[in-house]
Scaffold this motif. Structure first.
Motif, short mmCIF file in Angstrom:
data_model
loop_
_atom_site.label_atom_id
_atom_site.label_comp_id
_atom_site.label_asym_id
_atom_site.label_seq_id
_atom_site.Cartn_x
_atom_site.Cartn_y
_atom_site.Cartn_z
N ARG A 1 0.63 -1.16 -0.16
CA ARG A 1 0.18 -0.11 -0.06
C ARG A 1 0.76 1.32 0.02
O ARG A 1 0.33 2.42 0.16
N ALA B 1 -0.22 4.32 -2.56
CA ALA B 1 -1.56 4.93 -2.39
C ALA B 1 -1.67 5.85 -1.40
O ALA B 1 -2.15 7.11 -1.73
N PRO B 2 -1.10 5.67 -0.26
CA PRO B 2 -1.66 6.60 0.93
C PRO B 2 -0.36 7.79 0.91
O PRO B 2 -0.66 8.65 1.93
N ARG C 1 -6.80 -1.45 3.48
CA ARG C 1 -6.50 -1.02 2.10
C ARG C 1 -6.14 0.03 1.50
O ARG C 1 -5.31 0.32 0.73
N SER C 2 -6.46 1.29 2.26
CA SER C 2 -6.29 2.46 1.61
C SER C 2 -6.27 3.63 2.87
O SER C 2 -7.21 3.37 3.62
N ARG D 1 -6.97 7.54 2.43
CA ARG D 1 -7.40 8.71 1.41
C ARG D 1 -7.50 9.93 2.58
O ARG D 1 -7.80 10.21 3.66
#
Length: 477
Positions: free
Chosen positions: A267, A270-271, A320-321, A323
Motif C-alpha cells: 500500500r 496509495a496513501p 486497504r487505503s 485517503r
C-alpha cells in the motif's frame, strides 16, 4: 475522722457522682463489618449489557503478548496468541468477586495481590474470586495468563473486529467491544486506563501499538520484541497491537507531535501523499479544538480486504487505503471520540458527527466544498427517503445502528445547524470547552446539550429535539 453519719453521707454522694459519670459516658458506635458483594457483570450500557464490568476501576494494563501468525497458504488462517495481562485496579465497592471480559481465549492462571485466585469462564466473562476479598478503594494487582488460537471474530453486525488474523500478522480494531478478543479487559469506554505493551513476533514483522516505542525492537532467537508506552487514559476499544510486514516512517509534525506510520509495502504508493498532510491537519484541528491531546500520532495502513478505518488512539488504522478525507476524519476523532469518549454507545453520534463535520471543515479549508454545501447535500435527501435516512433517532440509534449513515451525516448536519444558530464564536467556544471539560473521560448527549446552552446562553431544547430525537427530517429549529 468524720462521724459515721457524715461518712455515710459522703459515700452516698460519691456513689451518686460515680453513677452520674457512668450514665454520662458517651456511647461508642461500633462500625458494621463491610458487606462484600460480587461486582456486576456489565457496565450498565443498554446496548451491550455484558460489556465492561461493575465494581472495578482499572488504572493500567501491562500486556505481554507473544504472537505466531498463520503459516503460509494453504494453511488455515489461524494464528496463536499467548499473553500475560498485569492489571492494576481499584475496587469501587467491597468485592467478593469480579469479572473481566475475555472472549475466545482461555485463561490458565489468575493471581490477585500475588495470591492464586479461583476463576471460571462463563460465556465471554472471566469470573475471578480472590483468596482475600477486596476492600473498596484499596489498589490491587491482577495477573491473568491466557492464550489460544486466533481467527477473525465479528461484532454484533457480523463485521470483522477485535484481533483480526491476517496471513502476515493481525489487524486489531475493537469498536465497540472487541478488545476482549485479545486481552482480559473492562471493555467499556467509561473505564479508561493507561497501557504498556511488550509484543513478541517472528523476526521481520513489526508490532505496532498505541503511544510511543520505549526503545528499539530487540531481536533474539528468531523473535523480535517491540515495547510501547501509552500514558494517556484510553478506552479499551481504542487499543491496538497490530502486526504486519510494515514499512515504518517516523517524523515530527509542525506542532512537535511525534508521528509513527506503519504501512504495508503493498500500500506504499496509495496513501503516501495523503498521509503527508497529517502535520497540516494536526495544526488545523488544534486551532479548532485545542492542542493535540496525546503524546504521538500516526497511522497503520494494512492490506486486509476489510475496508475498515478506526480512530485507534494515537495510531489510526486503515485497511486497504488511507485517503485524505478519511485521514482527516480519523485524526479529528483524537479529540472527538478518543480524548472525549461516549458515556454510552447511544452517544456515538458525538464521535461520528464531530469527525464528519471536521472532515467537512478540512475539505473547505483545502478549497473544496464548503461546510454549508456539504450540509445542503444532506438536507437534499428526501423526507421519505426509502433508506429511512430521517427515521433514525440520532441520539438513540440502537445497537445495530451505531455505524449507519445518519449517525455520521445527520450528526455533522446537526453540528452545522447548531453553528449557524448560535454563531461561530459560541460554536467554536463550545468545541474547545467540550474537550477541555470532558477530556480524558467520557460524556453524554445530555452533557453536550447542557454545555451548548451554557456557552451560547440560549434555550436549545427545541433545536436538539428536532435534530437528535425526532425520527423525521427537521424543517424548523
Amino acid at each position: 475522722m468524720p462521724s459515721r453519719r457524715r461518712r455515710t453521707a459522703l459515700l452516698v454522694v460519691i456513689a451518686a457522682v460515680a453513677a452520674s459519670a457512668v450514665v454520662a459516658a458517651p456511647s461508642v458506635a461500633v462500625a458494621a463489618p463491610p458487606v462484600y458483594t460480587p461486582g456486576a457483570d456489565g457496565a450498565g450500557d443498554p446496548y451491550f449489557p455484558f460489556a465492561g464490568n461493575g465494581g472495578i476501576d482499572v488504572l493500567h494494563y501491562d500486556l505481554d503478548l507473544d504472537y505466531a501468525p498463520p503459516a503460509p497458504e494453504p494453511a488455515p488462517l489461524t494464528g496463536h496468541l499467548s499473553g500475560v495481562a498485569t492489571i492494576d485496579l481499584v475496587p469501587t465497592q467491597d468485592l467478593s468477586r469480579f469479572n473481566l471480559d475475555l472472549r475466545g481465549l482461555t485463561a490458565t492462571a489468575v493471581t490477585v495481590a500475588r495470591k492464586a485466585a479461583t476463576f471460571a469462564q462463563v460465556g465471554d466473562e472471566l469470573v475471578i474470586t480472590p483468596t482475600k476479598k477486596l476492600k473498596e478503594g484499596k489498589r490491587a494487582q491482577v495477573v491473568v495468563t491466557y492464550g489460544g488460537p486466533t481467527t477473525r471474530p465479528t461484532d454484533i453486525e457480523g463485521a470483522l473486529y477485535g484481533w483480526v488474523t491476517t496471513r502476515d500478522g493481525a489487524m486489531v480494531v475493537n469498536e465497540p467491544d472487541g478488545a476482549s478478543t485479545w486481552f482480559p479487559v473492562n471493555d467499556h469506554p467509561v473505564d479508561k486506563a493507561t497501557y504498556t505493551f511488550e509484543i513478541s513476533v517472528p523476526e521481520g514483522l513489526v508490532a505496532v501499538a498505541n503511544g510511543l516505542p520505549t526503545g528499539p525492537p530487540v531481536t533474539a532467537g528468531g523473535t523480535t520484541t517491540w515495547n510501547w508506552d501509552a500514558p494517556d487514559p484510553m478506552a479499551a476499544y481504542l487499543a491496538t497491537a497490530s502486526v504486519g510486514d510494515y514499512v515504518v516512517n517516523q517524523y515530527t509534525a509542525a506542532d512537535g507531535t511525534p508521528i509513527f506510520d506503519a504501512v504495508d509495502p503493498t500500500r506504499l504508493g496509495a496513501p503516501s501523499a495523503d498521509l503527508a498532510l497529517t502535520s497540516d491537519m494536526i495544526v488545523f484541528f488544534a486551532g479548532l479544538y485545542g492542542a493535540y491531546p496525546f503524546n504521538s500520532y500516526g497511522a497503520i495502513v494494512d492490506d486486509d480486504s476489510v475496508g475498515y478505518a478506526l480512530e485507534t488512539q494515537t495510531r489510526s488504522v486503515f485497511s486497504r487505503s488511507a485517503r485524505e478525507g478519511t485521514i482527516a476524519h480519523e485524526l479529528a476523532h483524537q479529540w472527538m471520540g478518543d480524548e472525549v469518549s461516549p458515556f454510552r454507545w447511544a452517544d456515538i453520534w458525538l464521535n461520528e458527527g464531530w469527525a464528519t463535520y471536521s472532515q467537512w471543515m478540512w475539505t473547505e479549508h483545502r478549497g473544496g466544498a464548503t461546510a454549508q454545501q456539504s450540509f445542503d447535500e444532506v438536507m437534499a435527501i428526501a423526507a421519505d427517503d426509502p433508506d429511512e435516512f430521517w427515521q433514525v433517532v440520532v441520539a438513540d440509534p440502537g445497537a445495530l445502528g451505531l455505524f449507519v449513515d445518519p449517525i455520521y451525516d445527520r450528526g455533522a448536519a446537526t453540528l452545522h445547524a447548531l453553528r449557524v444558530k448560535i454563531g461561530d464564536d459560541a460554536f467554536f467556544e463550545l468545541a474547545k470547552a467540550w474537550v477541555d471539560r470532558f477530556g480524558g473521560a467520557t460524556a453524554s448527549t445530555a452533557e453536550f446539550t447542557a454545555l451548548a446552552e451554557e456557552v451560547s446562553g440560549e434555550d436549545l431544547d427545541a433545536f436538539f429535539e428536532a435534530w437528535l430525537y425526532a425520527p423525521e427530517k427537521p424543517t424548523e429549529w
